[in-house]
Structures are given as C-alpha cells and as structure tokens.
Design a protein around this motif. Structure first.
Motif, PDB file in Angstrom:
ATOM      1  N   TRP A 175       0.840  -1.262  -0.058  1.00 36.07           N
ATOM      2  CA  TRP A 175      -0.091  -0.068  -0.046  1.00 36.07           C
ATOM      3  C   TRP A 175       0.871   1.166  -0.036  1.00 36.07           C
ATOM      4  O   TRP A 175       0.503   2.305  -0.817  1.00 36.07           O
ATOM      5  N   GLN A 176       1.915   1.319   0.908  1.00 43.13           N
ATOM      6  CA  GLN A 176       2.721   2.416   0.967  1.00 43.13           C
ATOM      7  C   GLN A 176       3.875   2.685  -0.452  1.00 43.13           C
ATOM      8  O   GLN A 176       4.022   3.789  -0.782  1.00 43.13           O
ATOM      9  N   TRP A 179       2.088   4.645  -3.411  1.00 48.41           N
ATOM     10  CA  TRP A 179       1.843   6.098  -3.757  1.00 48.41           C
ATOM     11  C   TRP A 179       3.016   6.676  -4.380  1.00 48.41           C
ATOM     12  O   TRP A 179       2.869   7.501  -5.285  1.00 48.41           O
ATOM     13  N   THR A 183       2.814   8.204  -8.499  1.00 48.58           N
ATOM     14  CA  THR A 183       3.213   9.527  -8.814  1.00 48.58           C
ATOM     15  C   THR A 183       4.189   9.695  -9.928  1.00 48.58           C
ATOM     16  O   THR A 183       4.078  10.456 -10.948  1.00 48.58           O
ATOM     17  N   ARG A 189      -0.174  13.290  -7.749  1.00 51.42           N
ATOM     18  CA  ARG A 189       0.115  13.395  -6.201  1.00 51.42           C
ATOM     19  C   ARG A 189      -0.742  12.348  -5.439  1.00 51.42           C
ATOM     20  O   ARG A 189      -2.095  12.444  -5.630  1.00 51.42           O
ATOM     21  N   ALA A 190      -0.124  12.014  -4.534  1.00 50.41           N
ATOM     22  CA  ALA A 190      -0.754  11.093  -3.377  1.00 50.41           C
ATOM     23  C   ALA A 190      -1.675  12.221  -2.518  1.00 50.41           C
ATOM     24  O   ALA A 190      -1.475  13.399  -2.453  1.00 50.41           O
ATOM     25  N   VAL A 192      -3.418  14.012   0.550  1.00 50.93           N
ATOM     26  CA  VAL A 192      -2.851  14.204   1.915  1.00 50.93           C
ATOM     27  C   VAL A 192      -3.772  14.663   2.908  1.00 50.93           C
ATOM     28  O   VAL A 192      -4.684  15.421   2.525  1.00 50.93           O
ATOM     29  N   ARG A 194      -2.149  10.971   3.211  1.00 52.30           N
ATOM     30  CA  ARG A 194      -2.281   9.486   2.723  1.00 52.30           C
ATOM     31  C   ARG A 194      -3.361   8.735   3.457  1.00 52.30           C
ATOM     32  O   ARG A 194      -3.196   8.590   4.521  1.00 52.30           O
ATOM     33  N   LYS A 196      -4.821   5.608   4.994  1.00 47.61           N
ATOM     34  CA  LYS A 196      -4.467   4.612   5.812  1.00 47.61           C
ATOM     35  C   LYS A 196      -4.752   3.003   5.006  1.00 47.61           C
ATOM     36  O   LYS A 196      -5.879   2.880   4.617  1.00 47.61           O
ATOM     37  N   GLN A 205      -8.878   7.922  -7.518  1.00 47.14           N
ATOM     38  CA  GLN A 205      -8.545   9.267  -7.915  1.00 47.14           C
ATOM     39  C   GLN A 205      -8.571   9.395  -9.335  1.00 47.14           C
ATOM     40  O   GLN A 205      -8.573   8.303 -10.244  1.00 47.14           O
TER      41      GLN A 205
END
Length: 245
Positions: A175-176, A179, A183, A189-190, A192, A194, A196, A205
């Motif tokens: 998941w992390q 991002w 991009t 852009r992720a 803000v 991000r 959870k 998106q």
C-alpha cells in the motif's frame, strides 16, 4: 540487458526495458542490494529440508501474468522458500496456496494451485508483482532496498498502464509502495494525508487505477483467521467490478 550492480544501473536498465520480457530478464540479473543478494543466495544454498533435492532459483523474481491485464496485484517480496526457490512469485508456499485458490474461484486463474514455474498455471486479466524483487531476511526489506528496487516496479507499471484499472495492494508495505510509484508513473500526487491501509479500503482518484487494500496472504493472517477465503473472494469480486471484467 547487462547485470545491474548499483542503484544507478537499475534505474538505467529499467528505463530502457522496451517490453515486459526484457524487463523480466533485467530483474533476474539484478545484484544491486548486497544484503538481499547474500540472503537469497544463502537460502538457495542451505535450502529447507523438504526441498533439499531441488535446485533453487536464488535470484530476483519477475512479475507473472499477461501484460494486457486490467487487474494488478502488488505484493511485498518473494518468500525465501517460495518464489526464491521456484522463480515465480507466490509459487510453492502457503501464501501462494491461498492466493491462487482464491484467484481460481474468481475466474482469474486456470487452476487453484501454483507449485512450480512449469505447472501450467495461467492468469487471465491479471498480473502479479512485488515492490521488492528479492527475498529479504525476516520478510523485511530495508528502506534503501525498497528504493533501489523501485525503478523495476515503476517500469512494470508503465508497461501495463494502457490496460490496468485496479491495483490490489497485499498488505501495508505494498500500500505504501504504491503512492510514489503512482506519482512517478501517472504524475498524480498522493492525497494528503495519505489514506491508511485497510482490508477492503478503496481509494479512487482521477487518472490513476483504483487502489484496493487486502490483508496479505501470509500464514500469520490466514492461519489466525484474520484473512479468510470469503474475505479474499470479496476483494477479488470488487476488483473485477472495478476493472469491468
């Protein structure tokens, strides 16, 4: 494509890969992370007792599945005695047993088992790959190793970009990893802050594939009931809906 031994060489080789087959070959010849190289080769040499008579792959593990895929599954890294042994992601271990059984139930795999690279398994509308391509000690890549490996992930996403509509992230690490990859590949852009990670969490998106969270198919999750077959079935049903297949 030559052997990649530094982060800079990884970036150059990934960027030059004109097809998935070229990319896969480049990934298999990567030696850029000394700790991971030493670990994958040590595991391949010492082996597990149950596999003592087998020849281990012992190299980075490329993605698997057709390039014209509407669904992508993003994992963490190969298992030491799974993909690192067989040379195919999620193959030959308990995690793969659970994952491919679910994919077969969803109509995304032609058989429910994945035991070796030549077992006849084929995927439909789906490609699977990992954020880190070598088996890491304790299943925990270092941040520098994740970043060194990122160009392989970015280029794979670029090559499947024309068709992919949804990314299923197996666990918080994947998941992390999504991002910065998103991009880089899509120029978006992720959010803000991000979002959870959560099982069944959906992030949509404009201009990028939908992101769908799923607990990792690790034994820690499947043996304890944190992740059940029914939960996996729900995730892949939702992925198919989002991908319009």
């Amino acid at each position: 494509m030559g052997i990649s031994r530094t982060p800079e060489e990884v970036s150059v080789a990934a960027a030059k890969a004109a097809s998935l087959s070229v990319l896969d070959a480049g990934i298999a010849d990567c030696f850029a992370c000394p700790r991971l190289v030493a670990w994958r080769e040590e595991v391949a040499l010492t082996k597990r007792a149950a596999f003592r008579d087998q020849h281990y792959w012992g190299r980075p593990v490329p993605g698997f599945g057709p390039g014209a895929a509407e669904i992508a599954i993003l994992g963490l890294a190969p298992a030491a005695h799974g993909g690192n042994r067989t040379g195919r992601i999620f193959t030959g271990d308990r995690s793969g047993d659970v994952l491919f059984a679910a994919l077969h139930r969803a109509g995304l795999a032609n058989q429910p088992t994945s035991v070796s690279a030549d077992d006849g398994l084929a995927l439909s509308n789906l490609r699977i790959f990992a954020a880190v391509r070598c088996a890491p000690p304790d299943n925990k890549p270092l941040p520098a190793e994740r970043d060194t490996c990122a160009p392989w992930l970015h280029r794979e996403l670029e090559l499947i970009r024309p068709t992919v509509r949804v990314v299923v992230a197996l666990g918080a690490f994947a998941w992390q990893a999504w991002w910065p990859a998103m991009t880089h590949v899509y120029g978006v852009r992720a959010p803000v802050p991000r979002p959870k990670f959560g099982h069944g969490r959906l992030v949509s998106q404009p201009g990028v594939p939908d992101l769908l969270g799923c607990f990792h198919v690790s034994q820690q999750n499947t043996f304890t009931g944190k992740l059940t077959p029914a939960m996996l079935d729900d995730v892949f049903a939702e992925a198919k809906r989002l991908a319009r297949i």
